[in-house]
Design a protein around this motif. Structure first.
Motif, mmCIF file in Angstrom:
data_model
loop_
_atom_site.group_PDB
_atom_site.id
_atom_site.type_symbol
_atom_site.label_atom_id
_atom_site.label_comp_id
_atom_site.label_asym_id
_atom_site.label_seq_id
_atom_site.Cartn_x
_atom_site.Cartn_y
_atom_site.Cartn_z
ATOM 1 N N GLY A 1 -5.118 8.416 -0.714
ATOM 2 C CA GLY A 1 -5.891 8.403 -2.035
ATOM 3 C C GLY A 1 -5.050 9.765 -2.743
ATOM 4 O O GLY A 1 -5.523 10.093 -3.986
ATOM 5 N N SER B 1 -0.753 7.291 -6.170
ATOM 6 C CA SER B 1 -1.053 5.759 -6.472
ATOM 7 C C SER B 1 0.130 5.001 -5.809
ATOM 8 O O SER B 1 1.241 5.607 -5.539
ATOM 9 C CB SER B 1 -1.160 5.612 -7.910
ATOM 10 O OG SER B 1 -0.113 5.843 -8.596
ATOM 11 N N GLU B 2 0.027 3.765 -5.928
ATOM 12 C CA GLU B 2 0.874 2.763 -5.513
ATOM 13 C C GLU B 2 1.935 2.952 -6.558
ATOM 14 O O GLU B 2 3.183 2.651 -6.019
ATOM 15 C CB GLU B 2 0.493 1.276 -5.575
ATOM 16 C CG GLU B 2 1.070 0.308 -4.900
ATOM 17 C CD GLU B 2 1.474 0.533 -3.523
ATOM 18 O OE1 GLU B 2 2.873 0.544 -2.964
ATOM 19 O OE2 GLU B 2 0.556 0.838 -2.543
ATOM 20 N N GLU B 3 1.754 3.079 -7.797
ATOM 21 C CA GLU B 3 2.593 3.115 -8.908
ATOM 22 C C GLU B 3 3.764 4.496 -8.431
ATOM 23 O O GLU B 3 4.664 4.355 -8.808
ATOM 24 C CB GLU B 3 2.111 3.089 -10.205
ATOM 25 C CG GLU B 3 1.379 1.916 -10.847
ATOM 26 C CD GLU B 3 0.157 1.708 -9.980
ATOM 27 O OE1 GLU B 3 -0.424 2.657 -9.256
ATOM 28 O OE2 GLU B 3 -0.409 0.528 -10.034
ATOM 29 N N ASP B 4 2.787 5.561 -8.028
ATOM 30 C CA ASP B 4 3.839 6.684 -8.011
ATOM 31 C C ASP B 4 4.702 6.433 -6.867
ATOM 32 O O ASP B 4 5.845 6.922 -6.849
ATOM 33 C CB ASP B 4 2.748 7.939 -7.761
ATOM 34 C CG ASP B 4 1.950 8.495 -8.787
ATOM 35 O OD1 ASP B 4 2.406 8.118 -9.716
ATOM 36 O OD2 ASP B 4 0.816 8.728 -8.293
ATOM 37 N N LYS B 5 4.047 5.956 -5.831
ATOM 38 C CA LYS B 5 5.123 5.377 -4.698
ATOM 39 C C LYS B 5 6.334 4.386 -5.106
ATOM 40 O O LYS B 5 7.436 4.929 -4.744
ATOM 41 C CB LYS B 5 4.352 4.738 -3.729
ATOM 42 C CG LYS B 5 5.080 4.238 -2.469
ATOM 43 C CD LYS B 5 4.438 3.254 -1.411
ATOM 44 C CE LYS B 5 5.256 2.321 -0.824
ATOM 45 N NZ LYS B 5 4.417 1.389 0.062
ATOM 46 N N VAL C 1 -0.522 7.276 -0.207
ATOM 47 C CA VAL C 1 -1.201 6.074 -0.935
ATOM 48 C C VAL C 1 -2.568 5.894 -0.126
ATOM 49 O O VAL C 1 -3.985 5.667 -0.569
ATOM 50 C CB VAL C 1 -0.520 4.964 -1.122
ATOM 51 C CG1 VAL C 1 -1.186 3.937 -1.958
ATOM 52 C CG2 VAL C 1 0.473 5.244 -1.973
#
Length: 283
Positions: free
Chosen positions: A55, A58-62, A52
């Motif tokens: 880059g 994303s934070e959402e992916d994590k 994250v």
């Protein structure tokens, strides 16, 4: 496949669990103690946080990946698993015990796989009442990056199980190869084992320093990583276990490891995971 159980919370088990979760599968990591599984999940979280920060995700992916990884300290999640990937310590008796226990818990259509490099798939399968549903799925380190999965049958593995394992590997975004018959260490590990072992002998016999052995193979053979860097990544104890098995199974002295490997293990120098191996990672 929707629900995966990964048995073994070490480097490979954690990596396989992360891979499965990244591909949208509900994944449970388990080990002999819940704390081991929780540490594996924490390592995954740390690794994702670094991606994250760079880059790359994303934070959402994590958050999504972590939401699909749960932990356990026993084998009870086998009750709801579509496929089980065993990645425990390279000890046949321990693996056979695991397979017998999950056989008593898992639904009859659950597929059992082992990530072993060189131990007998057939002996693990014979510890169950469903040897036709047992196969090897050997992932490569790190599982989230390496494209290959080697699939190998035991002597009773059905064609349907091999097809399912191949389809599952592709579901994970891998490009599998399927061995025709069972043999110690399959394809890559059998060839690579001698290369890595020879590299350790070069250091042990004073021919060259580890960094120069690695530099030579990267620049002279176009290897992306030096052999001793790879031994450190795999784990020196894991490397020794593979060499000992191949030495015994194939009766081939080319797999005999040098005393230096024993000395390093006795000192706790196991590679990246311990902070020191052929290289020092503590700085």
């Amino acid at each position: 496949m929707k629900n995966v159980l990964v048995i073994g919370a070490g480097t490979m088990g954690g990596g396989i669990a992360q891979l499965c979760a990244q591909q949208g599968l509900n994944t449970v990591i388990t080990d002999i103690d819940l704390s081991f599984s929780e540490k594996a999940r924490a390592r995954i979280e740390t690794g994702l946080a670094k991606r994250v920060a760079k880059g790359k995700i994303s934070e959402e992916d994590k958050a999504g990946v972590l939401s699909r990884i749960s932990t356990a300290g026993d084998l009870s999640p086998a009750k709801t698993a579509d496929i089980i990937i065993e990645s425990a310590i390279e000890n046949l008796d321990i693996k056979k015990k695991i397979f017998a226990e999950i056989d008593a818990l898992a639904p009859r259509d659950t597929i059992f796989t082992t990530n072993t490099t060189s131990l007998s798939i057939s002996e693990m399968a014979d510890a169950t009442g469903r040897p036709e549903k047992v196969a090897q799925m050997h992932f490569f380190n790190p599982p989230t990056i390496m494209k290959l999965v080697e699939i190998m049958p035991g002597n009773k593995t059905s064609a349907e199980t091999l097809a399912a394992a191949k389809a599952f590997a592709r579901q994970l975004g891998k490009d599998p190869v399927v061995c025709k018959n069972e043999a110690p260490a399959g394809i890559v590990s059998r060839i690579l084992g001698q290369l890595l072992n020879e590299a350790t002998w070069l250091v042990a016999s004073g021919v060259a320093e580890a960094a120069d052995v690695d530099k030579a193979m990267k620049l002279g053979a176009n290897h992306p990583m030096g052999p001793l860097q790879l031994v450190d990544l795999i784990g020196i104890d894991i490397h020794r276990a593979k060499m000992e098995t191949l030495r015994k199974k194939l009766d081939d002295p080319r797999y005999q490891h040098p005393p230096l490997i024993d000395e390093m293990i006795e000192k706790g120098h196991l590679g990246r995971k311990s902070g020191r191996g052929f290289y020092d990672y503590q700085a």
